[in-house]
Design a protein around this motif. Structure first.
Motif, PDB file in Angstrom:
ATOM      1  N   LEU A  64       0.834  -1.193   0.000  1.00 31.89           N
ATOM      2  CA  LEU A  64       0.000   0.000   0.000  1.00 31.89           C
ATOM      3  C   LEU A  64       0.870   1.245   0.000  1.00 31.89           C
ATOM      4  CD1 LEU A  64      -3.019   0.788   0.142  1.00 31.89           C
ATOM      5  CD2 LEU A  64      -2.725   1.044   2.606  1.00 31.89           C
ATOM      6  N   GLY A  65       0.605   2.157  -0.957  1.00 33.09           N
ATOM      7  CA  GLY A  65       1.270   3.456  -0.953  1.00 33.09           C
ATOM      8  C   GLY A  65       2.558   3.498  -1.736  1.00 33.09           C
ATOM      9  N   GLY A  66       3.257   4.641  -1.602  1.00 28.67           N
ATOM     10  CA  GLY A  66       4.516   4.848  -2.302  1.00 28.67           C
ATOM     11  C   GLY A  66       4.318   4.821  -3.803  1.00 28.67           C
ATOM     12  N   GLN A  67       5.224   4.142  -4.502  1.00 23.92           N
ATOM     13  CA  GLN A  67       5.144   4.043  -5.957  1.00 23.92           C
ATOM     14  C   GLN A  67       4.521   2.715  -6.405  1.00 23.92           C
ATOM     15  OE1 GLN A  67       6.086   6.791  -7.895  1.00 23.92           O
ATOM     16  NE2 GLN A  67       6.085   7.603  -5.821  1.00 23.92           N
ATOM     17  N   ASN A  68       3.954   1.957  -5.463  1.00 21.83           N
ATOM     18  CA  ASN A  68       3.362   0.667  -5.811  1.00 21.83           C
ATOM     19  C   ASN A  68       2.058   0.863  -6.575  1.00 21.83           C
ATOM     20  OD1 ASN A  68       5.319  -0.968  -4.435  1.00 21.83           O
ATOM     21  ND2 ASN A  68       4.392  -0.308  -2.517  1.00 21.83           N
ATOM     22  N   LYS A  69       1.831   0.020  -7.563  1.00 23.62           N
ATOM     23  CA  LYS A  69       0.603   0.088  -8.339  1.00 23.62           C
ATOM     24  C   LYS A  69       0.250  -1.306  -8.840  1.00 23.62           C
ATOM     25  CE  LYS A  69       3.634   2.106 -11.827  1.00 23.62           C
ATOM     26  NZ  LYS A  69       4.776   2.372 -10.968  1.00 23.62           N
ATOM     27  N   VAL A  70      -1.037  -1.533  -9.067  1.00 20.34           N
ATOM     28  CA  VAL A  70      -1.492  -2.825  -9.568  1.00 20.34           C
ATOM     29  C   VAL A  70      -1.299  -2.857 -11.084  1.00 20.34           C
ATOM     30  CG1 VAL A  70      -3.471  -4.366  -9.846  1.00 20.34           C
ATOM     31  CG2 VAL A  70      -3.198  -3.056  -7.736  1.00 20.34           C
ATOM     32  N   PRO A  71      -0.629  -3.890 -11.627  1.00 22.67           N
ATOM     33  CA  PRO A  71      -0.514  -3.990 -13.083  1.00 22.67           C
ATOM     34  C   PRO A  71      -1.891  -4.073 -13.738  1.00 22.67           C
ATOM     35  CG  PRO A  71       0.953  -5.549 -11.997  1.00 22.67           C
ATOM     36  CD  PRO A  71       0.069  -4.985 -10.932  1.00 22.67           C
ATOM     37  N   ARG A  72      -2.041  -3.398 -14.848  1.00 23.15           N
ATOM     38  CA  ARG A  72      -3.318  -3.414 -15.558  1.00 23.15           C
ATOM     39  C   ARG A  72      -3.553  -4.756 -16.258  1.00 23.15           C
ATOM     40  NH1 ARG A  72      -4.776   2.118 -15.872  1.00 23.15           N
ATOM     41  NH2 ARG A  72      -5.408   2.376 -13.709  1.00 23.15           N
ATOM     42  N   LEU A  73      -2.480  -5.438 -16.617  1.00 20.65           N
ATOM     43  CA  LEU A  73      -2.590  -6.670 -17.391  1.00 20.65           C
ATOM     44  C   LEU A  73      -1.694  -7.743 -16.799  1.00 20.65           C
ATOM     45  CD1 LEU A  73      -2.301  -5.122 -20.965  1.00 20.65           C
ATOM     46  CD2 LEU A  73      -4.378  -6.023 -19.942  1.00 20.65           C
ATOM     47  N   SER A  74      -2.190  -8.966 -16.817  1.00 25.74           N
ATOM     48  CA  SER A  74      -1.390 -10.111 -16.370  1.00 25.74           C
ATOM     49  C   SER A  74      -1.668 -11.288 -17.281  1.00 25.74           C
ATOM     50  CB  SER A  74      -1.744 -10.503 -14.927  1.00 25.74           C
ATOM     51  OG  SER A  74      -1.612  -9.412 -14.043  1.00 25.74           O
ATOM     52  N   ASN A  75      -0.665 -12.136 -17.455  1.00 25.74           N
ATOM     53  CA  ASN A  75      -0.868 -13.382 -18.195  1.00 25.74           C
ATOM     54  C   ASN A  75      -1.204 -14.536 -17.274  1.00 25.74           C
ATOM     55  OD1 ASN A  75      -0.732 -13.420 -21.115  1.00 25.74           O
ATOM     56  ND2 ASN A  75       1.269 -12.470 -20.897  1.00 25.74           N
ATOM     57  N   ASP A  76      -1.105 -14.295 -15.962  1.00 23.39           N
ATOM     58  CA  ASP A  76      -1.487 -15.324 -15.004  1.00 23.39           C
ATOM     59  C   ASP A  76      -2.675 -14.808 -14.186  1.00 23.39           C
ATOM     60  OD1 ASP A  76      -0.596 -13.771 -12.692  1.00 23.39           O
ATOM     61  OD2 ASP A  76       1.443 -14.262 -13.307  1.00 23.39           O
ATOM     62  N   ARG A  77      -3.094 -15.583 -13.202  1.00 21.28           N
ATOM     63  CA  ARG A  77      -4.314 -15.233 -12.460  1.00 21.28           C
ATOM     64  C   ARG A  77      -4.046 -14.944 -10.984  1.00 21.28           C
ATOM     65  NH1 ARG A  77      -8.982 -15.168 -14.635  1.00 21.28           N
ATOM     66  NH2 ARG A  77     -10.018 -15.683 -12.659  1.00 21.28           N
ATOM     67  N   LYS A  78      -2.802 -14.640 -10.651  1.00 19.98           N
ATOM     68  CA  LYS A  78      -2.483 -14.374  -9.244  1.00 19.98           C
ATOM     69  C   LYS A  78      -3.293 -13.190  -8.705  1.00 19.98           C
ATOM     70  CE  LYS A  78       1.339 -13.299  -6.093  1.00 19.98           C
ATOM     71  NZ  LYS A  78       0.750 -12.105  -5.503  1.00 19.98           N
ATOM     72  N   ILE A  79      -3.261 -12.070  -9.411  1.00 21.37           N
ATOM     73  CA  ILE A  79      -4.002 -10.896  -8.955  1.00 21.37           C
ATOM     74  C   ILE A  79      -5.498 -11.146  -9.039  1.00 21.37           C
ATOM     75  CG2 ILE A  79      -4.477  -8.460  -9.435  1.00 21.37           C
ATOM     76  CD1 ILE A  79      -1.582  -8.260 -10.482  1.00 21.37           C
ATOM     77  N   ALA A  80      -5.928 -11.777 -10.131  1.00 26.50           N
ATOM     78  CA  ALA A  80      -7.357 -12.065 -10.309  1.00 26.50           C
ATOM     79  C   ALA A  80      -7.901 -12.892  -9.146  1.00 26.50           C
ATOM     80  CB  ALA A  80      -7.582 -12.790 -11.633  1.00 26.50           C
ATOM     81  N   GLU A  81      -7.160 -13.909  -8.753  1.00 29.59           N
ATOM     82  CA  GLU A  81      -7.626 -14.756  -7.650  1.00 29.59           C
ATOM     83  C   GLU A  81      -7.652 -13.977  -6.340  1.00 29.59           C
ATOM     84  OE1 GLU A  81      -8.935 -17.787  -8.020  1.00 29.59           O
ATOM     85  OE2 GLU A  81      -8.649 -17.444 -10.168  1.00 29.59           O
ATOM     86  N   GLY A  82      -6.675 -13.098  -6.151  1.00 27.75           N
ATOM     87  CA  GLY A  82      -6.655 -12.278  -4.938  1.00 27.75           C
ATOM     88  C   GLY A  82      -7.824 -11.317  -4.861  1.00 27.75           C
ATOM     89  N   LEU A  83      -8.271 -10.819  -6.015  1.00 24.06           N
ATOM     90  CA  LEU A  83      -9.369  -9.851  -6.049  1.00 24.06           C
ATOM     91  C   LEU A  83     -10.751 -10.492  -5.904  1.00 24.06           C
ATOM     92  CD1 LEU A  83      -8.081  -7.452  -8.841  1.00 24.06           C
ATOM     93  CD2 LEU A  83      -8.403  -6.869  -6.421  1.00 24.06           C
ATOM     94  N   LYS A  84     -10.843 -11.802  -6.070  1.00 24.12           N
ATOM     95  CA  LYS A  84     -12.147 -12.457  -5.964  1.00 24.12           C
ATOM     96  C   LYS A  84     -12.785 -12.256  -4.585  1.00 24.12           C
ATOM     97  CE  LYS A  84     -12.021 -16.075  -9.484  1.00 24.12           C
ATOM     98  NZ  LYS A  84     -12.074 -17.525  -9.736  1.00 24.12           N
ATOM     99  N   GLU A  85     -11.943 -12.042  -3.596  1.00 25.52           N
ATOM    100  CA  GLU A  85     -12.445 -11.793  -2.238  1.00 25.52           C
ATOM    101  C   GLU A  85     -13.285 -10.524  -2.160  1.00 25.52           C
ATOM    102  OE1 GLU A  85     -10.603 -10.904   2.227  1.00 25.52           O
ATOM    103  OE2 GLU A  85      -9.332 -11.805   0.662  1.00 25.52           O
ATOM    104  N   TYR A  86     -13.095  -9.629  -3.146  1.00 25.85           N
ATOM    105  CA  TYR A  86     -13.712  -8.298  -3.080  1.00 25.85           C
ATOM    106  C   TYR A  86     -14.820  -8.110  -4.114  1.00 25.85           C
ATOM    107  CZ  TYR A  86      -9.367  -7.739  -0.534  1.00 25.85           C
ATOM    108  OH  TYR A  86      -8.311  -7.906   0.349  1.00 25.85           O
ATOM    109  N   LEU A  87     -15.353  -9.194  -4.679  1.00 32.14           N
ATOM    110  CA  LEU A  87     -16.453  -9.079  -5.641  1.00 32.14           C
ATOM    111  C   LEU A  87     -17.692  -8.524  -4.966  1.00 32.14           C
ATOM    112  CD1 LEU A  87     -16.156 -12.493  -7.559  1.00 32.14           C
ATOM    113  CD2 LEU A  87     -15.289 -10.265  -8.278  1.00 32.14           C
ATOM    114  N   THR A  88     -18.450  -7.701  -5.699  1.00 35.57           N
ATOM    115  CA  THR A  88     -19.700  -7.181  -5.135  1.00 35.57           C
ATOM    116  C   THR A  88     -20.723  -8.308  -4.977  1.00 35.57           C
ATOM    117  OG1 THR A  88     -20.384  -6.573  -7.378  1.00 35.57           O
ATOM    118  CG2 THR A  88     -19.400  -4.851  -6.015  1.00 35.57           C
ATOM    119  N   LEU A  89     -20.684  -9.280  -5.897  1.00 34.67           N
ATOM    120  CA  LEU A  89     -21.544 -10.455  -5.796  1.00 34.67           C
ATOM    121  C   LEU A  89     -20.658 -11.687  -5.833  1.00 34.67           C
ATOM    122  CD1 LEU A  89     -24.391  -9.453  -8.275  1.00 34.67           C
ATOM    123  CD2 LEU A  89     -24.495  -9.422  -5.782  1.00 34.67           C
ATOM    124  N   LYS A  90     -20.529 -12.377  -4.708  1.00 35.84           N
ATOM    125  CA  LYS A  90     -19.651 -13.553  -4.666  1.00 35.84           C
ATOM    126  C   LYS A  90     -20.455 -14.808  -4.993  1.00 35.84           C
ATOM    127  CE  LYS A  90     -16.496 -11.613  -1.231  1.00 35.84           C
ATOM    128  NZ  LYS A  90     -15.842 -11.796   0.069  1.00 35.84           N
TER     129      LYS A  90
END
Length: 501
Positions: A475-501
């Motif tokens: 969190l913070g500084g120069q860190n940012k979420v990549p807009r694109l990935s070829n794997d699903r690491k970030i996608a799987e991490g974000l599933k926790e935050y779906l509006t409809l799970k």
């Protein structure tokens, strides 16, 4: 008009004359940089290993010095970090900039006594270019804030080590120190959320006129300022706030929400700094693109991005670039980086002078099915439709879904945090998909050929990306979420935050 603003206009005119020389003599200046840095480093370990003494021209250089990424250069950099002199550049570096790599863990980027002043000069000249073109200089009479990393530096074998923004904090010119916030003590707070809260308290009653930082973290600062002020817009809190300076990410996906928070369409300056060197800055509010800094101790090379992973890709210097073509940018610097792939892709939008736009990351693309979709394309597709539909996008990322449910075709899965969501998410997704097909012919062919189904959008809860970054310790500084990935690491991490799970 105060004394500082009056003097800054005179200084800006002088600097503009210097920049005009740069604009008109880019190829000559690049050749001079090339000769100077090769000559300076010929007796270093790297220079001897790669026969710098035998290099007489660019063709010699390409034959003797391959393109490297950080891992390729790590054996030399490890020697530098361990205190050895004359490895990549004469002597020891003045600093080691500590940064995180996606595959290399912690990276240490050398900054030399020759390269350090170029970072400061470029940041200064970006502001002076704005003053010269617009005549607006009042911001220098008020307070300025730079949202950045901690200025606390460690030491490794006699070399000061820290984040680039923290290193730069030690080189802010004296005439700006009294105007600059936050305080040193606040800047040293490591926990980002505590730091933002402290900055809010420290700046709330100040005459803030310039604010600098990457958009998502500035937005967090604005949100907390507004909450403290009972929902007021930023221009009500800081009535003299007139200039926003940013770098590191494309501002366009954040612009609508930022300007809504601020309360008006604010002037902005885009910069392109990296630990490896300050590459470009926006020198005009009227012309597209960032002025490439061709006299700052960096010799640039460019590889067509669609050839980058070839065994023998085309390598060219500035005189042979073409407009509107994606290139991977390669650096050779006065800090001792040689044939160094920065990982970014750029396009030239002008050659008179040489101006660029950053289009993405060479490794941040989706090509799970041969489509090679890049950041520029997904950002354009989403933001063009969002603008038409009056939809507010806070943040997003995209990943391929190569193992869909039985009976479904694979697809691109978009995870989007909306400020204001579309009334019909499915219809919105189809329009974004159509826009992406128009930008990328390979993606169009895959949709038309029923290899892929149209993209799927997953709507995320408020603050999903902040919470995800917090969970990752980024969190913070120069860190940012990549807009694109070829794997699903970030996608799987974000599933926790779906509006409809």
């Amino acid at each position: 008009m105060g004394l500082k603003s009056a003097l800054s206009k005179l200084f800006a005119a002088r600097v503009n004359r210097q920049l005009n020389y740069l604009r008109k003599n880019a190829v000559t200046l690049q050749q001079k940089n090339f000769s100077d840095i090769i000559d300076a480093a010929k007796n270093t370990a790297f220079g001897k290993d790669h026969q710098f003494a035998a290099i007489n021209n660019y063709d010699d250089f390409k034959r003797l010095v391959p393109v490297h990424d950080y891992e390729d250069l790590r054996p030399y950099i490890d020697r530098v970090v361990n205190g050895e002199e004359n490895v990549l550049w004469p002597g020891k570096p003045a600093y080691l900039a500590k940064t995180s790599g996606t595959t290399s863990g912690v990276k240490y980027i050398p900054i030399s006594k020759e390269s350090m002043p170029e970072h400061i000069k470029a940041a200064r000249n970006a502001l002076l270019s704005y003053i010269h073109e617009t005549g607006k200089a009042d911001f220098v009479d008020g307070k300025m804030i730079f949202l950045q990393g901690s200025p606390i530096l460690a030491e490794k074998h006699g070399i000061s080590t820290g984040r680039l923004s923290g290193i730069v904090a030690h080189h802010v010119p004296g005439y700006l120190q009294k105007n600059r916030l936050p305080s040193y003590e606040t800047n040293c707070i490591e926990d980002w959320e505590q730091k933002v809260d402290a900055i809010v308290e420290e700046t709330f009653n100040e005459d803030m006129r310039l604010i600098s930082g990457i958009p998502p973290w500035c937005q967090m600062y604005f949100d907390r300022l507004s909450a403290k002020a009972g929902g007021k817009k930023i221009n009500e809190i800081f009535p003299n706030f007139k200039l926003y300076v940013y770098g590191g990410v494309n501002y366009e996906p954040y612009r609508t929400r930022m300007e809504e928070s601020i309360g008006f369409k604010i002037d902005s300056i885009e910069t392109y700094p990296a630990s490896e060197g300050f590459i470009a800055f926006q020198d005009s509010q009227k012309e597209k693109g960032l002025l490439l800094l061709v006299d700052s101790g960096i010799f640039y090379e460019f590889i067509p991005s669609d050839e980058f992973f070839n065994e023998n890709p085309t390598r060219i210097n500035i005189k042979d670039v073409e407009l509107d073509k994606n290139y991977a940018i390669i650096l050779n610097t006065s800090a001792g980086l040689w044939g160094y792939s920065l990982g970014d892709t750029i396009k030239f939008v002008s050659k008179d002078p040489y101006r660029i736009v950053v289009t993405g990351r060479i490794k941040h693309y989706i090509s799970a099915f041969g489509e090679h979709v890049i950041g520029e394309e997904v950002e354009h597709a989403l933001m063009s439709v969002a603008k038409q539909e009056g939809v507010d996008v806070v943040e997003f990322t995209v990943a391929p879904q190569v193992n869909p449910e039985a009976g479904q075709l694979p697809y691109h899965e978009w995870f989007i945090e909306f400020g204001s969501a579309p009334a019909d998410l499915r219809s919105f997704a189809l329009k974004v998909d159509e826009a992406l097909q128009k930008k990328n012919i390979y993606y169009f062919d895959l949709i038309e050929g029923n290899i892929l189904q149209p993209l799927v959008i997953q709507s995320l809860q408020k603050d999903a990306f902040i919470n995800y970054m917090r969970s990752e310790g980024k969190l913070g500084g120069q860190n940012k979420v990549p807009r694109l990935s070829n794997d699903r690491k970030i996608a799987e991490g974000l599933k926790e935050y779906l509006t409809l799970k």
